[in-house]
Structure formats: C-alpha cells, structure tokens
Enzyme design. Sequence first.
Site, PDB file in Angstrom:
ATOM      1  N   THR A 136       0.835  -1.202   0.000  1.00 52.20           N
ATOM      2  CA  THR A 136       0.000   0.000   0.000  1.00 52.20           C
ATOM      3  C   THR A 136       0.862   1.242   0.000  1.00 52.20           C
ATOM      4  O   THR A 136       1.836   1.315   0.746  1.00 52.20           O
ATOM      5  CB  THR A 136      -0.966   0.063   1.205  1.00 52.20           C
ATOM      6  N   ASP A 138      -0.180   3.988   1.065  1.00 53.10           N
ATOM      7  CA  ASP A 138      -0.585   4.754   2.249  1.00 53.10           C
ATOM      8  C   ASP A 138       0.214   4.407   3.505  1.00 53.10           C
ATOM      9  O   ASP A 138       0.196   5.155   4.475  1.00 53.10           O
ATOM     10  CB  ASP A 138      -2.071   4.534   2.537  1.00 53.10           C
ATOM     11  N   MET A 181      -1.871  11.635  -1.890  1.00 48.83           N
ATOM     12  CA  MET A 181      -2.830  10.592  -1.559  1.00 48.83           C
ATOM     13  C   MET A 181      -2.763  10.329  -0.055  1.00 48.83           C
ATOM     14  O   MET A 181      -1.815  10.724   0.618  1.00 48.83           O
ATOM     15  CB  MET A 181      -2.536   9.327  -2.356  1.00 48.83           C
ATOM     16  N   GLY A 182      -3.761   9.645   0.450  1.00 50.04           N
ATOM     17  CA  GLY A 182      -3.839   9.361   1.884  1.00 50.04           C
ATOM     18  C   GLY A 182      -5.241   9.629   2.389  1.00 50.04           C
ATOM     19  O   GLY A 182      -5.552  10.720   2.856  1.00 50.04           O
ATOM     20  N   ARG A 183      -6.122   8.622   2.257  1.00 50.26           N
ATOM     21  CA  ARG A 183      -7.528   8.793   2.645  1.00 50.26           C
ATOM     22  C   ARG A 183      -7.701   8.952   4.147  1.00 50.26           C
ATOM     23  O   ARG A 183      -8.525   9.733   4.603  1.00 50.26           O
ATOM     24  CB  ARG A 183      -8.342   7.580   2.166  1.00 50.26           C
ATOM     25  N   GLU A 238      -5.052  14.122   0.993  1.00 50.08           N
ATOM     26  CA  GLU A 238      -6.399  14.209   0.435  1.00 50.08           C
ATOM     27  C   GLU A 238      -7.481  13.919   1.476  1.00 50.08           C
ATOM     28  O   GLU A 238      -8.600  14.423   1.379  1.00 50.08           O
ATOM     29  CB  GLU A 238      -6.545  13.242  -0.734  1.00 50.08           C
ATOM     30  N   LEU A 292      -0.266   9.673 -10.460  1.00 55.01           N
ATOM     31  CA  LEU A 292       1.131   9.748 -10.893  1.00 55.01           C
ATOM     32  C   LEU A 292       2.079   9.464  -9.729  1.00 55.01           C
ATOM     33  O   LEU A 292       3.152   8.893  -9.912  1.00 55.01           O
ATOM     34  CB  LEU A 292       1.426  11.134 -11.472  1.00 55.01           C
ATOM     35  N   ARG A 294       1.831   7.367  -7.324  1.00 55.16           N
ATOM     36  CA  ARG A 294       2.021   5.953  -6.964  1.00 55.16           C
ATOM     37  C   ARG A 294       2.491   5.118  -8.146  1.00 55.16           C
ATOM     38  O   ARG A 294       2.861   3.958  -7.979  1.00 55.16           O
ATOM     39  CB  ARG A 294       0.729   5.371  -6.395  1.00 55.16           C
TER      40      ARG A 294
END
Length: 399
Positions: A136, A138, A181-183, A238, A292, A294
């Site tokens: 992952t 993340d 990214m990073g929910r 994000e 892009l 990842r």
Amino acid sequence: MAARNLMIVQGGGPTAVFNASLAACIEEARSDRSVHNVYGARFGAAGLSRGEVCCLTGVTAAELDRLRNTPGAALGSSRFKPSEEDLHGELETLRALDVHHMLFLGGNGTMHGARMFAEFCSAQGYPVEVVGIPKTVDNDLTGTDRSPGFASAARYVAQSTQELGLDLRSLPQPVTILETMGRSVGWLAAAAMLAKDSAGAAPHIVLIPELPFDQDAFLTAVQQAVTRYGWAVAVAAEGLRNADGSLVYSVSDPAQLDPLKRPLTGGVARHLAQTVATALKMRCRSETPGLLGRASIAHRSQQDLQDAIDVGTAGVQALLDGRHGHMVSLTPIGSAKPTTLVPLEDVAGVERTIPETWLSGGPLAVNDACLQYLKQLVGPLPQYAPEFVTLSLVTLGVH
C-alpha cells in the site's frame, strides 16, 4: 509430497513495486518442486469470482525481469466487496483448478478479504491455505514496519516538493498547495518534509489527517510564510479532516463513489487554494499529482524494491511450509531477518496512523523521529545547486 497448485490475487491500488512482489512470488513458487501450476486471478477477487484466471507457470525469466521493473498490477486489480454469490463463484474457480493454496497481495481490504475467504471456504468443506503479502502506498497496514509501495510514493512526494519549491523560489508565486494521496493517514504528506533542508525551503506547512484541520491556524501559517519568504508551499493529504472527523473536502456526486461506496477524496488542494484566495486575497495554485505519485517507476526507492521482493519470496515460503493464516511483515531496517509473520486476524481492518510521539504541534506536523524513519526508506534526494539569489549582491561602482 503431492503436487500443489497456487493462486495469486492482486488487490487494491497499484504501486511502483507491486509487480516486483508478483515476480518474486512466481519465481519462488516455480523453484519448489511441490508446486505444479501457478495461477493468477485477472482483476483480483472480482475476476476470480467470474473464473477469469491465467496460468503463470510458463512465464519466462526475461518476462519476470521486466515484470520486476514495471509499475501497476500486471494481473489487474480490483476493490471488491463480494456477495454470497461472488464467494461461491470464487470457490468454484478454485475447485475447477484444484487450488488449495492462495497468496493475496494487497492492503487492508485485501487482507480482510483473504481472511474471510479462507473462512468461507473452510465452512463450505473446501479448506484453502492463505498467506497475505503487504502492499500500500498509504503505509497504513499494521503489524509491519512499512508496506511495499509506500517508500517509492514517498520519494515521489519528497522530490516533487523539493523541485516545486525551487520552481517557486525562482519566480515567486504567492502560495501553492500540493495534494498527496492518503484517505485516512498522513504518511505520504509527511514525506514532503524530507525536502526541507532549510527554514525557508518547501514545505512551509504540512496538513495530515492525524491532526484535525484548523482553518484559522492554516491561514495564519500561510500569511506568516509569505510575509517572511515571499511565497509558501503547503502539502495536504487528500483525507484531511476537521475536528469532528468529517472530511475537509470530498466529492458529493454519487457517480464519483469508489467501488466500496466511499466518497472521492481528491480535490482538497483546490478547495484550500480557494480558501486562501478568498480569505487572504492572495493568488494560490493547487497541484494534484494523484495517481502519478504511486505509478512513477522513475522515483522508485531501492529499499522499496528490495522490500517488495522480500515479502513476495517470504510469502511463498510461508505458504508452502504450512504457515498459513498470516501476513508477511517487514521488520525494521537492520534487523537480523528482513521479514516475519503476523496473524491475518491482527491485521485485517486495523489502520496504522502516524504515532502520536512522531507528531509535532506546529505547522510542519511531524518531528525528527518521523523523519529519521522516512529517510531510511526513501533514500537520499538529489543534491541541487545553491540558489544564487540568496548570495550577497555585488556592489557596483558609479561611472
């Protein structure tokens, strides 16, 4: 020993090193004489439920070498919450191929799915031995020091922040917000701090889900940076959240929900840029690398590549040794052994956030302990030329 058939499933978001783990799995499985066939489910568990399977036994050494250096998920991936009918479809695929050994490569959702599918098969009288292999960007899998895929994405963020700062310093723009990214976690946003080699260098502000967003404090930090340096870079995950746990920004259009019915989180940088422009009357840009970040093989971390290979190899070994029901775990760098095993039940459904002891109370979010951890994974960043604009001016004579 009876011949064994092995099924490999890739799940969740692709990474720059996902296929390196896949290549290691194929190579290690084919080296064991007890393995008869190695299969791959096309497009993850969703494809498995439809009987979409390819045979990997005949993949050549040259193809494996290219696979190790190819981003994405060569088998195809999915985010999939199976119905009862889907589970029966997956089981029938295994029955048809006489498969009792499975490797699930993925993150939190994949590990949860691996455990539940093994339990379902057992309840149906068809035992399946399962091992999970972590992946992952993340870095939110618990039970492992780090997750393959993260270090390369972190390197992308760190180097992009470094280069963005040099661009903005050259032709000063008031404010730029860079989104990562990073929910639910801020590991990738925190990696931007590796670019900061001086007080004035980017980033000037880092915003992560582990620290509730305070709009007034954010705007104050932006104003202070611009006043002091003439420009400012903020990096925001994000999944940034307010004090009540709600997302600072998400797309409300039902058509933009992901396959797990979660709201699309991308866009917080644009939202914050508008906030800055409105509140501070400053021109503010937003930059969103998105996928892009990842997918970039050019920014691949060497540690990440080795980690991906190690977990793939160890996963096959654990499965064939009968140590099923576990996920391969990476040990801290410098440990006697690179991997160990943790029970899937301890991993599934648990998110690993940045430890509280690694958080700071200021606008930069994380402290030196976090940066030391990140540096080992990302490796050294490029050393660029000094900024000549910081040199003392030459005194000109009057003619």
